[in-house]
Design a protein around this motif. Structure first.
Motif, PDB file in Angstrom:
ATOM      1  N   VAL A 147      -5.359  25.224 -31.155  1.00  0.00           N
ATOM      2  CA  VAL A 147      -5.959  26.548 -30.994  1.00  0.00           C
ATOM      3  C   VAL A 147      -6.946  26.817 -32.127  1.00  0.00           C
ATOM      4  O   VAL A 147      -8.062  27.309 -31.896  1.00  0.00           O
ATOM      5  N   GLY A 148      -6.554  26.472 -33.346  1.00  0.00           N
ATOM      6  CA  GLY A 148      -7.449  26.649 -34.482  1.00  0.00           C
ATOM      7  C   GLY A 148      -8.712  25.827 -34.348  1.00  0.00           C
ATOM      8  O   GLY A 148      -9.806  26.274 -34.712  1.00  0.00           O
ATOM      9  N   GLY A 149      -8.575  24.602 -33.831  1.00  0.00           N
ATOM     10  CA  GLY A 149      -9.751  23.752 -33.651  1.00  0.00           C
ATOM     11  C   GLY A 149     -10.723  24.313 -32.643  1.00  0.00           C
ATOM     12  O   GLY A 149     -11.951  24.231 -32.820  1.00  0.00           O
ATOM     13  N   ILE A 150     -10.210  24.901 -31.577  1.00  0.00           N
ATOM     14  CA  ILE A 150     -11.077  25.516 -30.569  1.00  0.00           C
ATOM     15  C   ILE A 150     -11.821  26.711 -31.168  1.00  0.00           C
ATOM     16  O   ILE A 150     -13.029  26.878 -30.962  1.00  0.00           O
ATOM     17  N   LEU A 151     -11.102  27.547 -31.922  1.00  0.00           N
ATOM     18  CA  LEU A 151     -11.755  28.686 -32.580  1.00  0.00           C
ATOM     19  C   LEU A 151     -12.790  28.205 -33.597  1.00  0.00           C
ATOM     20  O   LEU A 151     -13.858  28.818 -33.748  1.00  0.00           O
ATOM     21  N   LEU A 207       9.463  16.889 -32.254  1.00  0.00           N
ATOM     22  CA  LEU A 207       9.310  18.268 -31.779  1.00  0.00           C
ATOM     23  C   LEU A 207       8.468  19.091 -32.746  1.00  0.00           C
ATOM     24  O   LEU A 207       7.618  19.894 -32.337  1.00  0.00           O
ATOM     25  N   ARG A 208       8.693  18.919 -34.036  1.00  0.00           N
ATOM     26  CA  ARG A 208       7.953  19.690 -35.036  1.00  0.00           C
ATOM     27  C   ARG A 208       6.481  19.321 -35.023  1.00  0.00           C
ATOM     28  O   ARG A 208       5.609  20.205 -35.077  1.00  0.00           O
ATOM     29  N   ILE A 209       6.177  18.029 -34.956  1.00  0.00           N
ATOM     30  CA  ILE A 209       4.789  17.591 -34.930  1.00  0.00           C
ATOM     31  C   ILE A 209       4.086  18.088 -33.673  1.00  0.00           C
ATOM     32  O   ILE A 209       2.928  18.525 -33.710  1.00  0.00           O
ATOM     33  N   SER A 210       4.796  18.048 -32.531  1.00  0.00           N
ATOM     34  CA  SER A 210       4.199  18.518 -31.282  1.00  0.00           C
ATOM     35  C   SER A 210       3.866  20.001 -31.363  1.00  0.00           C
ATOM     36  O   SER A 210       2.795  20.434 -30.912  1.00  0.00           O
ATOM     37  N   GLU A 211       4.773  20.790 -31.940  1.00  0.00           N
ATOM     38  CA  GLU A 211       4.517  22.225 -32.081  1.00  0.00           C
ATOM     39  C   GLU A 211       3.362  22.489 -33.036  1.00  0.00           C
ATOM     40  O   GLU A 211       2.504  23.348 -32.776  1.00  0.00           O
ATOM     41  N   LEU A 212       3.321  21.752 -34.136  1.00  0.00           N
ATOM     42  CA  LEU A 212       2.247  21.937 -35.101  1.00  0.00           C
ATOM     43  C   LEU A 212       0.897  21.572 -34.493  1.00  0.00           C
ATOM     44  O   LEU A 212      -0.110  22.263 -34.718  1.00  0.00           O
ATOM     45  N   MET A 213       0.863  20.507 -33.709  1.00  0.00           N
ATOM     46  CA  MET A 213      -0.387  20.096 -33.090  1.00  0.00           C
ATOM     47  C   MET A 213      -0.874  21.133 -32.084  1.00  0.00           C
ATOM     48  O   MET A 213      -2.079  21.361 -31.938  1.00  0.00           O
ATOM     49  N   ARG A 214       0.051  21.771 -31.380  1.00  0.00           N
ATOM     50  CA  ARG A 214      -0.365  22.829 -30.454  1.00  0.00           C
ATOM     51  C   ARG A 214      -1.014  23.984 -31.198  1.00  0.00           C
ATOM     52  O   ARG A 214      -2.015  24.556 -30.755  1.00  0.00           O
ATOM     53  N   LYS A 215      -0.450  24.344 -32.337  1.00  0.00           N
ATOM     54  CA  LYS A 215      -1.019  25.437 -33.133  1.00  0.00           C
ATOM     55  C   LYS A 215      -2.388  25.063 -33.679  1.00  0.00           C
ATOM     56  O   LYS A 215      -3.330  25.870 -33.655  1.00  0.00           O
ATOM     57  N   GLU A 216      -2.511  23.838 -34.207  1.00  0.00           N
ATOM     58  CA  GLU A 216      -3.779  23.413 -34.779  1.00  0.00           C
ATOM     59  C   GLU A 216      -4.854  23.245 -33.713  1.00  0.00           C
ATOM     60  O   GLU A 216      -6.046  23.388 -33.986  1.00  0.00           O
ATOM     61  N   PHE A 261      -9.976  20.451 -36.141  1.00  0.00           N
ATOM     62  CA  PHE A 261     -11.016  19.960 -35.244  1.00  0.00           C
ATOM     63  C   PHE A 261     -10.579  18.655 -34.572  1.00  0.00           C
ATOM     64  O   PHE A 261     -10.718  18.467 -33.350  1.00  0.00           O
ATOM     65  N   ALA A 262     -10.033  17.719 -35.359  1.00  0.00           N
ATOM     66  CA  ALA A 262      -9.607  16.425 -34.816  1.00  0.00           C
ATOM     67  C   ALA A 262      -8.467  16.588 -33.811  1.00  0.00           C
ATOM     68  O   ALA A 262      -8.461  15.955 -32.752  1.00  0.00           O
ATOM     69  N   LEU A 263      -7.499  17.445 -34.122  1.00  0.00           N
ATOM     70  CA  LEU A 263      -6.380  17.650 -33.208  1.00  0.00           C
ATOM     71  C   LEU A 263      -6.817  18.358 -31.938  1.00  0.00           C
ATOM     72  O   LEU A 263      -6.257  18.119 -30.859  1.00  0.00           O
ATOM     73  N   ALA A 264      -7.803  19.258 -32.055  1.00  0.00           N
ATOM     74  CA  ALA A 264      -8.322  19.924 -30.863  1.00  0.00           C
ATOM     75  C   ALA A 264      -8.988  18.911 -29.932  1.00  0.00           C
ATOM     76  O   ALA A 264      -8.793  18.941 -28.713  1.00  0.00           O
ATOM     77  N   VAL A 265      -9.769  18.016 -30.515  1.00  0.00           N
ATOM     78  CA  VAL A 265     -10.401  16.961 -29.710  1.00  0.00           C
ATOM     79  C   VAL A 265      -9.333  16.087 -29.072  1.00  0.00           C
ATOM     80  O   VAL A 265      -9.405  15.729 -27.892  1.00  0.00           O
ATOM     81  N   LEU A 266      -8.309  15.755 -29.846  1.00  0.00           N
ATOM     82  CA  LEU A 266      -7.232  14.904 -29.349  1.00  0.00           C
ATOM     83  C   LEU A 266      -6.507  15.551 -28.179  1.00  0.00           C
ATOM     84  O   LEU A 266      -6.172  14.891 -27.188  1.00  0.00           O
ATOM     85  N   ALA A 267      -6.266  16.856 -28.257  1.00  0.00           N
ATOM     86  CA  ALA A 267      -5.564  17.558 -27.183  1.00  0.00           C
ATOM     87  C   ALA A 267      -6.372  17.560 -25.892  1.00  0.00           C
ATOM     88  O   ALA A 267      -5.813  17.507 -24.799  1.00  0.00           O
ATOM     89  N   ILE A 291     -11.560   6.383 -35.478  1.00  0.00           N
ATOM     90  CA  ILE A 291     -12.830   7.015 -35.116  1.00  0.00           C
ATOM     91  C   ILE A 291     -12.679   8.528 -35.132  1.00  0.00           C
ATOM     92  O   ILE A 291     -13.556   9.257 -35.610  1.00  0.00           O
ATOM     93  N   LEU A 292     -11.549   9.022 -34.622  1.00  0.00           N
ATOM     94  CA  LEU A 292     -11.307  10.470 -34.594  1.00  0.00           C
ATOM     95  C   LEU A 292     -11.221  11.048 -35.998  1.00  0.00           C
ATOM     96  O   LEU A 292     -11.550  12.221 -36.226  1.00  0.00           O
ATOM     97  N   ALA A 293     -10.781  10.232 -36.967  1.00  0.00           N
ATOM     98  CA  ALA A 293     -10.737  10.687 -38.358  1.00  0.00           C
ATOM     99  C   ALA A 293     -12.129  10.960 -38.908  1.00  0.00           C
ATOM    100  O   ALA A 293     -12.282  11.628 -39.934  1.00  0.00           O
ATOM    101  N   GLY A 294     -13.164  10.448 -38.220  1.00  0.00           N
ATOM    102  CA  GLY A 294     -14.531  10.730 -38.628  1.00  0.00           C
ATOM    103  C   GLY A 294     -15.011  12.118 -38.268  1.00  0.00           C
ATOM    104  O   GLY A 294     -16.148  12.482 -38.585  1.00  0.00           O
TER     105      GLY A 294
END
Length: 452
Positions: A37-41, A26-35, A157-163, A375-378
């Motif tokens: 948004v940051g990746g999109i910005l 649950l914590r990781i899922s919430e953190l990824m949602r926040k990140e 950026f990586a988490l935004a792409v992943l989402a 690859i996404l880590a790149g």
């Protein structure tokens, strides 16, 4: 009594990248949602910077970026771009240090068996790109200084792409990518501190320990000094953090290192009345939760996008300028390091750990999943741009070519990861539906209750 010739019991092989615990999921899922948004910005800021820098009004962009203001005696008269990289980015690294400490103190990664794979993969993802860049630029001492540029992974950026490409990624892989990126950033900070710090002043470093020590003392003794309020820590610890940052900057060590050190000083475990440590309760947040709640929006919504805006702007010079950049060994080394070096380093290190420890990959995962994450880590952006600013002078040809390389490599890695991970999306969706089943209605899905 067992027969002397009876075979010994077969020991079960260890399993790596297992499903995390439900609270951690649950914590990781919430953190990824926040990140996300940051990746999109972050992406929006980079596109705006590139558009402005290459428009007829490009001179205005560079004039604003290079405008200086501040207090000279403490070496704080900086350009707007430098304030963004030295000052605002320290907030990002404060949260990075806080997140890393939480993972290893209170998260699932406090177990060595779970932490060894993502940590080793992070080191592999740093070493291989650095070696590739060095091999390409070995004959050019001038460009060799940028060896650390392709070693970083951008979390947001990586988490935004992943989402966008795969919202049903299994929890174990989400945790793997997040931990890999956080450890990656910590390694990058260590590289900056040891290899990109010049004219270090021991006096300022020693003075820096005073506010840092007070910050750590007050943070660790929060109930005694602040009681149950959340305003006390905010008003007292913030000035100490700013003083630590200013003295670190004046010492010649990059100021973002102060952010990581301050993050490490914040307690993750809540103290019981008997003095023993315990995980924070939902109705009684610990200091780590308080500070993260305060600084996460500032980091994802302002600090990192502003840094990206003033760092990503580069005048490409049209098709001719882009073609000339393609022949620069700096660009070649960065692109090869991020696009090829990252997945090779992540996969190779994970394979070595698996073979040497005689462990198996979790049955629910595939090596194709790890390839996609590698690859996404790149997608290296924020920290890569920061290291680039420290490697080459602003406005120099190598500096501009490196920025083009970072953007090109990040885009290429994102597209390749899309191809690999989208092919696994149907499998992810089936696993996500399984995670929702709660046959006993206790609030915890069955798959999290039946783990070994």
């Amino acid at each position: 009594m067992a027969h002397e010739n009876s075979p010994e019991p077969v020991r079960a092989r260890a399993v790596i990248l297992q499903r995390p615990s439900y609270p951690e999921y649950l914590r990781i899922s919430e953190l990824m949602r926040k990140e996300t948004v940051g990746g999109i910005l972050l992406l929006i800021a980079a596109v705006l910077a590139l558009a402005w820098a290459n428009s007829p009004w490009g001179d205005t962009y560079f004039a604003i970026r290079d405008f200086e203001f501040g207090y000279e005696p403490w070496h704080l008269r900086l350009s707007v771009g430098a304030w963004a990289s030295d000052g605002l980015l320290a907030v990002f690294f404060f949260l990075t240090g806080l997140e890393l400490k939480r993972e290893f103190v209170a998260g699932d990664l406090r177990k060595i068996s779970r932490a060894i794979v993502p940590v080793a993969a992070a080191f592999g993802g740093v070493v291989v790109p650095a070696l590739i860049y060095t091999a390409v630029n070995l004959s050019s001492p001038e460009t060799l200084r940028g060896w650390a540029i392709p070693t970083a992974t951008d979390i947001a950026f990586a988490l935004a792409v992943l989402a966008v490409i795969s919202s049903h990624l299994p929890g174990a892989l989400r945790l793997f990518l997040l931990t890999l990126a956080v450890v990656d950033d910590l390694i990058a900070i260590a590289i900056i501190a040891f290899f990109y710090s010049e004219d270090v002043s021991l006096a300022f470093l020693l003075w820096m320990l005073v506010p840092l020590g007070l910050f750590a003392l007050l943070a660790q003794s929060r109930p005694k000094f602040f009681g149950r309020t959340t305003r006390g820590p905010w008003l007292i610890l913030l000035p100490l953090g700013v003083a630590t940052w200013a003295l670190m900057h004046a010492s010649g060590v990059h100021a973002t290192v102060a952010g990581v050190l301050l993050g490490f000083c914040v307690p993750v475990l809540r103290r019981k009345p008997n003095g023993k440590a315990a995980l924070p309760r939902r109705n009684k947040p610990g200091l780590a939760e308080v500070l993260e709640h305060r600084f996460r929006p500032l980091s994802t919504g302002f600090a990192v996008p502003v840094f990206a805006f003033f760092s990503a702007g580069v005048a490409i010079g049209g098709a001719e300028g882009f073609v000339s950049a393609l022949s620069d060994p700096v660009l070649i080394g960065i692109v090869l390091g991020l696009v090829l070096g990252k997945p090779i380093g992540v996969l190779l290190t994970t394979l070595i750990v698996t073979r040497t420890t005689k462990a198996n990959l979790d049955p629910g995962l595939s090596w194709w999943d790890l390839l996609g994450v590698g690859i996404l880590a790149g997608v290296g952006f924020t920290v890569s741009l920061l290291v680039n600013d420290l490697s080459f002078g602003a406005g120099s040809p190598h500096d501009d070519h490196a920025k083009v390389a970072i953007l090109l490599a990040s885009l290429t890695s994102a597209l390749l990861a899309t191809v690999v991970l989208r092919s696994r999306n149907r499998r992810y969706r089936a696993m996500a539906e399984e995670e929702k089943i709660d046959s006993d209605d206790d609030g915890v899905p069955d798959v999290f209750e039946n783990r070994d």
